[in-house]
Every structure is written in structure tokens, then in C-alpha cells.
Design an enzyme around this catalytic site. Structure first.
Site, PDB file in Angstrom:
ATOM      1  CE  LYS A  43      -0.686   3.488  -2.603  1.00  0.00           C
ATOM      2  NZ  LYS A  43      -0.829   2.388  -3.499  1.00  0.00           N
ATOM      3  CE1 TYR A 264      14.655 -28.736  -5.978  1.00  0.00           C
ATOM      4  CE2 TYR A 264      14.855 -26.360  -5.659  1.00  0.00           C
ATOM      5  CZ  TYR A 264      14.780 -27.642  -5.130  1.00  0.00           C
ATOM      6  OH  TYR A 264      14.851 -27.837  -3.787  1.00  0.00           O
TER       7      TYR A 264
HETATM    8  C1  LIG Z   1      -4.921   6.915  -4.810  1.00  0.00           C
HETATM    9  C2  LIG Z   1      -3.442   6.814  -4.966  1.00  0.00           C
HETATM   10  N1  LIG Z   1      -2.714   7.929  -4.864  1.00  0.00           N
HETATM   11  C3  LIG Z   1      -1.358   7.894  -5.001  1.00  0.00           C
HETATM   12  C4  LIG Z   1      -0.705   6.716  -5.280  1.00  0.00           C
HETATM   13  C5  LIG Z   1       0.779   6.720  -5.513  1.00  0.00           C
HETATM   14  O1  LIG Z   1       1.022   6.323  -6.837  1.00  0.00           O
HETATM   15  P1  LIG Z   1       2.489   6.236  -7.445  1.00  0.00           P
HETATM   16  O2  LIG Z   1       3.196   5.194  -6.638  1.00  0.00           O
HETATM   17  O3  LIG Z   1       2.297   5.825  -8.854  1.00  0.00           O
HETATM   18  O4  LIG Z   1       3.117   7.561  -7.296  1.00  0.00           O
HETATM   19  C6  LIG Z   1      -1.443   5.536  -5.410  1.00  0.00           C
HETATM   20  C7  LIG Z   1      -0.749   4.271  -5.703  1.00  0.00           C
HETATM   21  O5  LIG Z   1      -1.251   3.308  -6.168  1.00  0.00           O
HETATM   22  C8  LIG Z   1      -2.849   5.580  -5.243  1.00  0.00           C
HETATM   23  O6  LIG Z   1      -3.592   4.477  -5.360  1.00  0.00           O
END
Ligand SMILES: Cc1ncc(COP(=O)(O)O)c(C=O)c1O
Length: 377
Positions: A43, A264
């Protein structure tokens, strides 16, 4: 990490080591063993590092199950993978957009009764059961069916009519703290809720959960962070390979006396006669402003010296105290590491009061991005 050829980059460049990501995938799959499948979380544009480049690499490394958050991410991912991989959409079917799931062969994660009903409506419309993951809330109070939802479904004869559960899943809130009591509580809750639902493969753990022990692994794990080099076992040595290197080039250097104000707000005053290098990246590139007076740059051929970022970080530049390079000539164009082997991602994130996840996903699109594979892994 080998240096790819110079190709005219200007401000900052982000080197993304695809072979390290593939090696991290293989390492996790080997660690969990053949009884557990290793899916991957890609994602947010593969945690900011580039879905288009990374998804095919993970697929070639053996991954067949991918997780995105949004339908649009799934739509973008499908042509990168072909049709023999599963894509789960963690946020489930939004109202009115379920058709895209069928067109692009996406699997929703059903998180609530309204999402479940939406999926049942679509199944009814198509005259056949439709596959989906069922998420239960095991104690994080984020996404997932509540205990009372699950009990209500279990007590109805046709509660899951039209749904073909292909995965029952939940998510851990505290897995990066291995001795946190919530890990056991969530495991127990997950086992109890899962038993009330039709039998289907189960998934509870992401990166850190994998390291809690075999009980937390079930049929499928869903790492994201660990693939990209974030330490899944905070407080212990990072078992994963680092995958990124962020470099910035010198725009100009200057020498200032003691007592000069830098940047700044004049928040920093030199305490000694100081050599400064102005590097061409800033918060406009997603480099945290918080690292002003906290972060470090490292000259790759002088890894023994951490050079402090001084003054506030500007939108397009930052200042580094290079006095400790003891007169080593630093010409415009010389590249410094801002995240690299000697100022690693997790450490840099810590200095910025954040976590590696946020630092990675914030790294904007302004950098010259190079995906490379120096090692076959
Ligand atoms: C439902 C779910 N599964 C898997 C993951 C992957 O998690 P990680 O990046 O901690 O491995 C996430 C990440 O937020 C998640 O929300």
C-alpha cells in the site's frame, strides 16, 4: 551499496535497492517456513518506494498475495502482476464502487457489517458467491468485525450467504513491543473469533508479529515494513537489509566565523569558525524539518564522521557543518548521505521524532529516484 552512474541529478536522489527488497522477502519466507505463506503489504506506493518497480520484484521473488489499502491501488497493481496473484484491498468495498473489484479481480477485506452487506449485494447481483477476506477486531479497535458482529453472524443461518471466505484476518497493535501483554490477548481473541466463523486460512501478523513466535504466524503473514528495511525487532539488531540510500548534493560551501547565525529564524549560532555545506534538499522533498539541528549527513568516503545538520531546514536546502572534514575540499556537486549505512532509516526517523514508516512514505516525488539491483538476491 554500489553507486549507480551519475545521471545528472540535481538536488537529492533516492537509491532504492530492489535486490535488497527481494532478499528481505526471501529471508522472511525462509524464516516463517513452508507452512506459512508470506504475502506483502504494498500500500501507499509500496511505502513510498515505487509500486511499479517493487511489485514485479516481489512477484519474481515468489510473492503471490499482495495487500493494498485502496481500490485505486489495487487497480494500479493488477496489470503489474498478471492474474495469478491475489490482491486484497484492506479498506474493503466502498459504497457504490464494488464493480471495480470484479473488473480487476480484487479481493475485499470485509471490515464491518455494512461492507459485508455491500459484498452480499454484489454477489446476489451476479448470482454467485464472491470471495473475500473477513477481518475481525481482536483488540485494536481499528478495522474489523466486532465480537458482537461475529456472534450475530454465527447465530444466523444465512449470515454469510453469498460470501466465500478465503481468509480470516486481524491486525496486532503492539507487535513491535515483543513483551507487550496485548500481543497474547489479541492472539487469544483472534483464536476465539476465528472459531466462530467458517473455516478459512488465517492471518494475524505483519512484520513484527512474525518475530513474536510461530503461534502468531498462522497460514499467511503480511509484512510491509521489514521488506523495505525497517527493523521489525526494535531494540534488537535489525535482521533485514537496508534498501534505501538518500543522497543530496552540495550547492555551495561557505566559511563563517564563530558567532554567525545559520538559517531561518537565526536559531543556530556557530560556536567556532565553521565550514558549511549547503545541500539541495529540504522539507519540500519530504525530508523532515524536524531534523534541523538533530540529523546528520555523512560523506560516503568518510563514514567515520557524522556531520551535524545545523540551523533550520529550508524548503529546498539544508546546512551541514563540515568543519570536521578538516579542510578536505568539498566541491559543488559532491554527494552526502542523509539516509545511508551510517545514518540508517530507523535512527534518522527516531531523531525526527517519528518512525521509519512515516519517514519512508513522506519521501516525496521530487527526488531523482533510481531503482537498482546491485546484487542478485
Ligand atoms: C492490516 C495490515 N496488514 C499488514 C500491514 C503491514 O504492516 P508492517 O508494515 O508493519 O509489516 C499493515 C500496515 O499498516 C496493515 O495495516
Amino acid at each position: 551499496m554500489t553507486q549507480p552512474p551519475d545521471d545528472g541529478w540535481e538536488g537529492g536522489r533516492l537509491l532504492i535497492d530492489l535486490s535488497a527488497i527481494a532478499a528481505n522477502y526471501t529471508q522472511l519466507q525462509t524464516f516463517v517456513g513452508p507452512a506459512t505463506e508470506t504475502g506483502t503489504a504494498v500500500k501507499a506506493n509500496a511505502y513510498g518506494l515505487g509500486l511499479a518497480e517493487i511489485a514485479p520484484v516481489l512477484r519474481d521473488a515468489g510473492c503471490r498475495t499482495f495487500f493494498v489499502a485502496h481500490v485505486a491501488e489495487g487497480v494500479a497493481l493488477r496489470p503489474l502482476l498478471g492474474n495469478d496473484c491475489r490482491i486484497f484491498v484492506l479498506h474493503g468495498p466502498p459504497p457504490e464502487t464494488s464493480a471495480a473489484f470484479l473488473t480487476y479481480n480484487l479481493l475485499p477485506v470485509l471490515n464491518s457489517l455494512p461492507q459485508l452487506h455491500e459484498w452480499q449485494r454484489l454477489a446476489h447481483q451476479h448470482g454467485r458467491p464472491l470471495p473475500a477476506a473477513l477481518q475481525v477486531d481482536s483488540g485494536m479497535s481499528r478495522f474489523g468485525l466486532s465480537e458482537s458482529d461475529v456472534l450475530a453472524l454465527a447465530n444466523q443461518t444465512n449470515g454469510l450467504q453469498g460470501i466465500e471466505p478465503v481468509l480470516v484476518m486481524s491486525h496486532l497493535a503492539c507487535s513491535d513491543t515483543s513483551d507487550h501483554p496485548q500481543n497474547r490477548t489479541q492472539l487469544d481473541n483472534f483464536l476465539r473469533l476465528r472459531a466462530l466463523l467458517p473455516s478459512a486460512p488465517a492471518s494475524l501478523s505483519a512484520s513484527s508479529g512474525i518475530f513474536l513466535g510461530p503461534e502468531w504466524r498462522f497460514d499467511l503473514v503480511r509484512p510491509g515494513a521489514a521488506l523495505y528495511g525497517i527493523n521489525p525487532t526494535p531494540g534488537q539488531p535489525n535482521p533485514m537489509r537496508s534498501t534505501i540510500r538518500l543522497q543530496a548534493r552540495v550547492i555551495q560551501t561557505r566559511h563563517v566565523p564563530a558567532g554567525a547565525s545559520v538559517g531561518y529564524g537565526a536559531t543556530f549560532t556557530t560556536k567556532r569558525s565553521t565550514d558549511i555545506a549547503l545541500l539541495g534538499i529540504g522539507y519540500g522533498d519530504g525530508f523532515p524539518r524536524r531534523l534541523g539541528q538533530r540529523g546528520f549527513a555523512v560523506l560516503p568516503d568518510r563514514p567515520d564522521i557524522k556531520l551535524p545538520i545545523i540551523g533550520r531546514i529550508s524548503m529546498d536546502s539544508l546546512a551541514v557543518d563540515i568543519t570536521d572534514l578538516a579542510g578536505q575540499p568539498i566541491a559543488p556537486g559532491v554527494a552526502f548521505d542523509l539516509i545511508g549505512p551510517h545514518n540508517p532509516l530507523d535512527e534518522t526517523a527516531f531523531l525526527a521524532d517519528t518512525i521509519g514508516y512515516e519517514l519512508l512514505t513522506d519521501l516525496g516525488s521530487r527526488y531523482h529516484r533510481i531503482h537498482h539491483s546491485p546484487r542478485k538476491g
